[in-house]
Design a protein around this motif. Sequence first.
Motif, PDB file in Angstrom:
ATOM      1  N   ALA A  29       0.838  -1.199   0.000  1.00  0.00           N
ATOM      2  CA  ALA A  29       0.000   0.000   0.000  1.00  0.00           C
ATOM      3  C   ALA A  29       0.875   1.252   0.000  1.00  0.00           C
ATOM      4  O   ALA A  29       1.965   1.261   0.576  1.00  0.00           O
ATOM      5  CB  ALA A  29      -0.909  -0.003   1.224  1.00  0.00           C
ATOM      6  N   ASN A  30       0.391   2.275  -0.651  1.00  0.00           N
ATOM      7  CA  ASN A  30       1.093   3.564  -0.720  1.00  0.00           C
ATOM      8  C   ASN A  30       2.510   3.374  -1.263  1.00  0.00           C
ATOM      9  O   ASN A  30       2.682   2.877  -2.353  1.00  0.00           O
ATOM     10  CB  ASN A  30       1.087   4.268   0.634  1.00  0.00           C
ATOM     11  CG  ASN A  30      -0.332   4.473   1.153  1.00  0.00           C
ATOM     12  OD1 ASN A  30      -1.224   4.820   0.385  1.00  0.00           O
ATOM     13  ND2 ASN A  30      -0.544   4.245   2.414  1.00  0.00           N
ATOM     14  N   ALA A  31       3.513   3.743  -0.486  1.00  0.00           N
ATOM     15  CA  ALA A  31       4.909   3.543  -0.904  1.00  0.00           C
ATOM     16  C   ALA A  31       5.310   2.130  -0.478  1.00  0.00           C
ATOM     17  O   ALA A  31       5.367   1.839   0.717  1.00  0.00           O
ATOM     18  CB  ALA A  31       5.814   4.579  -0.247  1.00  0.00           C
ATOM     19  N   PRO A  32       5.575   1.233  -1.430  1.00  0.00           N
ATOM     20  CA  PRO A  32       5.881  -0.154  -1.069  1.00  0.00           C
ATOM     21  C   PRO A  32       7.088  -0.267  -0.139  1.00  0.00           C
ATOM     22  O   PRO A  32       8.083   0.417  -0.313  1.00  0.00           O
ATOM     23  CB  PRO A  32       6.180  -0.815  -2.416  1.00  0.00           C
ATOM     24  CG  PRO A  32       5.503   0.043  -3.428  1.00  0.00           C
ATOM     25  CD  PRO A  32       5.567   1.438  -2.884  1.00  0.00           C
ATOM     26  N   ASP A  33       6.960  -1.136   0.843  1.00  0.00           N
ATOM     27  CA  ASP A  33       8.037  -1.455   1.772  1.00  0.00           C
ATOM     28  C   ASP A  33       8.734  -2.700   1.240  1.00  0.00           C
ATOM     29  O   ASP A  33       8.379  -3.835   1.579  1.00  0.00           O
ATOM     30  CB  ASP A  33       7.474  -1.690   3.169  1.00  0.00           C
ATOM     31  CG  ASP A  33       8.537  -2.002   4.207  1.00  0.00           C
ATOM     32  OD1 ASP A  33       9.700  -2.294   3.829  1.00  0.00           O
ATOM     33  OD2 ASP A  33       8.202  -1.966   5.404  1.00  0.00           O
ATOM     34  N   TRP A  34       9.712  -2.494   0.371  1.00  0.00           N
ATOM     35  CA  TRP A  34      10.350  -3.602  -0.334  1.00  0.00           C
ATOM     36  C   TRP A  34      11.113  -4.546   0.594  1.00  0.00           C
ATOM     37  O   TRP A  34      11.175  -5.743   0.337  1.00  0.00           O
ATOM     38  CB  TRP A  34      11.245  -3.083  -1.455  1.00  0.00           C
ATOM     39  CG  TRP A  34      10.413  -2.532  -2.573  1.00  0.00           C
ATOM     40  CD1 TRP A  34      10.223  -1.219  -2.885  1.00  0.00           C
ATOM     41  CD2 TRP A  34       9.617  -3.288  -3.497  1.00  0.00           C
ATOM     42  NE1 TRP A  34       9.352  -1.112  -3.945  1.00  0.00           N
ATOM     43  CE2 TRP A  34       8.972  -2.362  -4.345  1.00  0.00           C
ATOM     44  CE3 TRP A  34       9.381  -4.644  -3.685  1.00  0.00           C
ATOM     45  CZ2 TRP A  34       8.117  -2.752  -5.364  1.00  0.00           C
ATOM     46  CZ3 TRP A  34       8.538  -5.044  -4.701  1.00  0.00           C
ATOM     47  CH2 TRP A  34       7.910  -4.106  -5.530  1.00  0.00           C
ATOM     48  N   LYS A  35      11.656  -4.039   1.683  1.00  0.00           N
ATOM     49  CA  LYS A  35      12.344  -4.910   2.649  1.00  0.00           C
ATOM     50  C   LYS A  35      11.346  -5.893   3.275  1.00  0.00           C
ATOM     51  O   LYS A  35      11.633  -7.082   3.419  1.00  0.00           O
ATOM     52  CB  LYS A  35      13.024  -4.091   3.744  1.00  0.00           C
ATOM     53  CG  LYS A  35      14.212  -3.321   3.272  1.00  0.00           C
ATOM     54  CD  LYS A  35      15.437  -4.171   3.441  1.00  0.00           C
ATOM     55  CE  LYS A  35      16.661  -3.317   3.126  1.00  0.00           C
ATOM     56  NZ  LYS A  35      17.744  -4.108   2.641  1.00  0.00           N
ATOM     57  N   GLN A  36      10.192  -5.375   3.663  1.00  0.00           N
ATOM     58  CA  GLN A  36       9.145  -6.209   4.254  1.00  0.00           C
ATOM     59  C   GLN A  36       8.626  -7.211   3.221  1.00  0.00           C
ATOM     60  O   GLN A  36       8.432  -8.391   3.530  1.00  0.00           O
ATOM     61  CB  GLN A  36       8.003  -5.336   4.786  1.00  0.00           C
ATOM     62  CG  GLN A  36       6.858  -6.113   5.391  1.00  0.00           C
ATOM     63  CD  GLN A  36       7.187  -6.743   6.732  1.00  0.00           C
ATOM     64  OE1 GLN A  36       8.271  -6.608   7.271  1.00  0.00           O
ATOM     65  NE2 GLN A  36       6.223  -7.456   7.273  1.00  0.00           N
ATOM     66  N   ILE A  37       8.398  -6.756   2.008  1.00  0.00           N
ATOM     67  CA  ILE A  37       7.927  -7.640   0.941  1.00  0.00           C
ATOM     68  C   ILE A  37       8.936  -8.756   0.713  1.00  0.00           C
ATOM     69  O   ILE A  37       8.571  -9.940   0.632  1.00  0.00           O
ATOM     70  CB  ILE A  37       7.662  -6.850  -0.359  1.00  0.00           C
ATOM     71  CG1 ILE A  37       6.497  -5.876  -0.149  1.00  0.00           C
ATOM     72  CG2 ILE A  37       7.399  -7.797  -1.530  1.00  0.00           C
ATOM     73  CD1 ILE A  37       6.349  -4.832  -1.242  1.00  0.00           C
ATOM     74  N   PHE A  67      14.590 -10.926  -6.098  1.00  0.00           N
ATOM     75  CA  PHE A  67      15.262 -10.189  -5.026  1.00  0.00           C
ATOM     76  C   PHE A  67      16.712 -10.649  -4.896  1.00  0.00           C
ATOM     77  O   PHE A  67      17.610  -9.835  -4.692  1.00  0.00           O
ATOM     78  CB  PHE A  67      14.538 -10.377  -3.685  1.00  0.00           C
ATOM     79  CG  PHE A  67      13.301  -9.551  -3.528  1.00  0.00           C
ATOM     80  CD1 PHE A  67      13.368  -8.166  -3.480  1.00  0.00           C
ATOM     81  CD2 PHE A  67      12.058 -10.148  -3.414  1.00  0.00           C
ATOM     82  CE1 PHE A  67      12.224  -7.388  -3.310  1.00  0.00           C
ATOM     83  CE2 PHE A  67      10.900  -9.399  -3.242  1.00  0.00           C
ATOM     84  CZ  PHE A  67      10.985  -8.009  -3.200  1.00  0.00           C
ATOM     85  N   GLY A  68      16.937 -11.947  -5.023  1.00  0.00           N
ATOM     86  CA  GLY A  68      18.290 -12.481  -4.923  1.00  0.00           C
ATOM     87  C   GLY A  68      19.216 -11.971  -6.013  1.00  0.00           C
ATOM     88  O   GLY A  68      20.428 -11.889  -5.826  1.00  0.00           O
ATOM     89  N   GLU A  69      18.629 -11.621  -7.145  1.00  0.00           N
ATOM     90  CA  GLU A  69      19.394 -11.068  -8.269  1.00  0.00           C
ATOM     91  C   GLU A  69      19.413  -9.541  -8.235  1.00  0.00           C
ATOM     92  O   GLU A  69      19.764  -8.902  -9.211  1.00  0.00           O
ATOM     93  CB  GLU A  69      18.790 -11.556  -9.582  1.00  0.00           C
ATOM     94  CG  GLU A  69      18.915 -13.056  -9.764  1.00  0.00           C
ATOM     95  CD  GLU A  69      18.082 -13.585 -10.924  1.00  0.00           C
ATOM     96  OE1 GLU A  69      17.345 -12.801 -11.560  1.00  0.00           O
ATOM     97  OE2 GLU A  69      18.181 -14.794 -11.187  1.00  0.00           O
ATOM     98  N   LYS A  70      19.017  -8.976  -7.096  1.00  0.00           N
ATOM     99  CA  LYS A  70      19.002  -7.519  -6.877  1.00  0.00           C
ATOM    100  C   LYS A  70      18.034  -6.807  -7.812  1.00  0.00           C
ATOM    101  O   LYS A  70      18.226  -5.662  -8.197  1.00  0.00           O
ATOM    102  CB  LYS A  70      20.407  -6.909  -7.014  1.00  0.00           C
ATOM    103  CG  LYS A  70      21.436  -7.549  -6.107  1.00  0.00           C
ATOM    104  CD  LYS A  70      21.090  -7.339  -4.660  1.00  0.00           C
ATOM    105  CE  LYS A  70      22.184  -7.957  -3.795  1.00  0.00           C
ATOM    106  NZ  LYS A  70      21.734  -8.323  -2.506  1.00  0.00           N
TER     107      LYS A  70
END
Length: 93
Positions: A29-37, A67-70
């Motif tokens: 939601a809103n600004a994605p929290d990519w670390k949490q995702i 994610f593993g491939e950045k």
Amino acid sequence: MSTDPLHALKVAFRTRMQGDADALEAATANAPDWKQIEMLVHGLAGSAGIFGEADVGTSARALDEAFGEKRRPSLEQVQTLIALVRTRTADHS
């Protein structure tokens, strides 16, 4: 009553998957929290197959590999995983 000795663990895992889907929705939601995702996807990728949720595991692993491939997966890919988890947990309700 189930005769499966892992039944209680499978039920607990489906409950966890529901919570993960909720957390993924909140993280997108809103600004994605990519670390949490990334953390949530990684957890699903590692455990879904163990509990007989091969399709969830395959979908989550594809995102985890990105994610593993950045690379970041698209929000649409994350939303597809959320929908799949919702479907799988509803199937067992």
